[in-house]
Design an enzyme around this catalytic site. Structure first.
Site, PDB file in Angstrom:
ATOM      1  N   CYS A   1     -41.541 -21.698  25.202  1.00  0.00           N
ATOM      2  CA  CYS A   1     -42.901 -21.640  25.738  1.00  0.00           C
ATOM      3  C   CYS A   1     -43.439 -20.204  25.794  1.00  0.00           C
ATOM      4  O   CYS A   1     -43.653 -19.601  24.748  1.00  0.00           O
ATOM      5  CB  CYS A   1     -42.945 -22.345  27.084  1.00  0.00           C
ATOM      6  SG  CYS A   1     -44.576 -23.015  27.414  1.00  0.00           S
TER       7      CYS A   1
ATOM      8  N   HIS B   1     -39.961 -27.339  27.285  1.00  0.00           N
ATOM      9  CA  HIS B   1     -39.038 -26.906  28.342  1.00  0.00           C
ATOM     10  C   HIS B   1     -37.818 -27.816  28.482  1.00  0.00           C
ATOM     11  O   HIS B   1     -37.775 -28.635  29.398  1.00  0.00           O
ATOM     12  CB  HIS B   1     -39.778 -26.902  29.684  1.00  0.00           C
ATOM     13  CG  HIS B   1     -40.803 -25.822  29.809  1.00  0.00           C
ATOM     14  ND1 HIS B   1     -40.518 -24.577  30.299  1.00  0.00           N
ATOM     15  CD2 HIS B   1     -42.113 -25.814  29.491  1.00  0.00           C
ATOM     16  CE1 HIS B   1     -41.603 -23.836  30.299  1.00  0.00           C
ATOM     17  NE2 HIS B   1     -42.594 -24.563  29.803  1.00  0.00           N
TER      18      HIS B   1
ATOM     19  N   GLU C   1     -35.049 -27.104  29.655  1.00  0.00           N
ATOM     20  CA  GLU C   1     -34.356 -26.800  30.925  1.00  0.00           C
ATOM     21  C   GLU C   1     -34.908 -27.643  32.067  1.00  0.00           C
ATOM     22  O   GLU C   1     -34.290 -27.737  33.116  1.00  0.00           O
ATOM     23  CB  GLU C   1     -34.450 -25.302  31.238  1.00  0.00           C
ATOM     24  CG  GLU C   1     -35.773 -24.797  31.805  1.00  0.00           C
ATOM     25  CD  GLU C   1     -36.898 -24.710  30.777  1.00  0.00           C
ATOM     26  OE1 GLU C   1     -36.697 -25.092  29.606  1.00  0.00           O
ATOM     27  OE2 GLU C   1     -37.988 -24.267  31.151  1.00  0.00           O
TER      28      GLU C   1
HETATM   29  N1  GLN Z   1     -49.520 -21.049  29.171  1.00  0.00           N
HETATM   30  C1  GLN Z   1     -48.516 -20.053  29.297  1.00  0.00           C
HETATM   31  C2  GLN Z   1     -48.918 -18.776  28.590  1.00  0.00           C
HETATM   32  O1  GLN Z   1     -49.774 -18.786  27.768  1.00  0.00           O
HETATM   33  C3  GLN Z   1     -47.178 -20.538  28.750  1.00  0.00           C
HETATM   34  C4  GLN Z   1     -46.769 -21.768  29.497  1.00  0.00           C
HETATM   35  C5  GLN Z   1     -45.307 -21.918  29.714  1.00  0.00           C
HETATM   36  O2  GLN Z   1     -44.503 -21.018  29.473  1.00  0.00           O
HETATM   37  N2  GLN Z   1     -44.954 -23.067  30.240  1.00  0.00           N
HETATM   38  O3  GLN Z   1     -48.375 -17.758  28.882  1.00  0.00           O
END
Ligand code: GLN
Length: 191
Positions: free
Chosen positions: A84, A168, A170
């Site tokens: 992410c 995610h 985790e």
């Molecule tokens: N929306 C977040 C960002 O742009 C990332 C989201 C996440 O890590 N769950 O930094």
């Protein structure tokens, strides 16, 4: 770093959900160290970059002078697994460790979370993937292998020793990707 012993892996712990990664990695038998400053990278066999908020994480990396040491860690052949916001950190516009360009908060109005079964070619079948304000991979170079997509948008990719995913694992309790990462870490370390 004993040959054949448990790998020692870092979890970038400037911000975000690093604790959940730590729990999952320790559950798989790894020795885990939280990484906040460059010296924390010394002697690690691999590194996980967690989800969180990419702007805050970028500021933390700048503040601690971690960009160069993270690039050197990668250049030394040590595996990195970004999830992410961690995927965003790896792209061309951030650390430049992967030849990808991430688009932030890319899943339209699904600003909260959604879940989807993703086929990542893992033993045991598809993985339940939790997406939270997730990025997608908008562009990628020829050396990048796309492992899974949602609605035609790449959300998981590998380039050499680097694995990056938009979701995610985790949080869903499925440890297979972390397990695969630790196997790669151990293989490269014991070479
Ligand atoms: N929306 C977040 C960002 O742009 C990332 C989201 C996440 O890590 N769950 O930094």
């Amino acid at each position: 770093m004993t040959a054949g012993g448990a790998p020692t892996v870092g979890v970038l712990a400037l911000q975000g959900d690093f604790a959940a990664h730590r729990t999952m990695l320790e559950g798989l038998g790894a020795i885990v160290r939280e990484v906040r400053v460059p010296a924390d990278l010394d002697g690690l066999d691999g590194l996980v970059m967690p989800g969180g908020e990419s702007t805050t994480m970028t500021l933390g990396i700048e503040r601690e002078g971690l960009a160069g040491p993270l690039r050197a860690f990668h250049a030394a052949g040590r595996p990195i697994f970004g999830t992410c916001a961690g995927l965003i950190m790896l792209d061309r516009e951030h650390l430049g460790i992967m030849d990808i360009l991430a688009a932030r908060n890319a899943f339209g109005r699904q600003v909260h979370s959604f879940e989807e079964d993703l086929d990542l070619g893992l033993e045991g079948g598809p993985m339940r993937a939790v997406f939270i304000r997730a990025p997608l991979i908008a562009e990628h170079g020829p050396g990048v292998e796309i492992l899974a997509s949602v609605d035609g948008h790449p959300v998981a990719a590998r380039e050499g020793t680097v694995l990056a995913i938009s979701f995610h694992p985790e949080l869903s309790g499925d440890a297979r990707l972390h397990g695969q990462f630790l196997e790669a870490v151990g293989r490269l370390r014991d070479g």
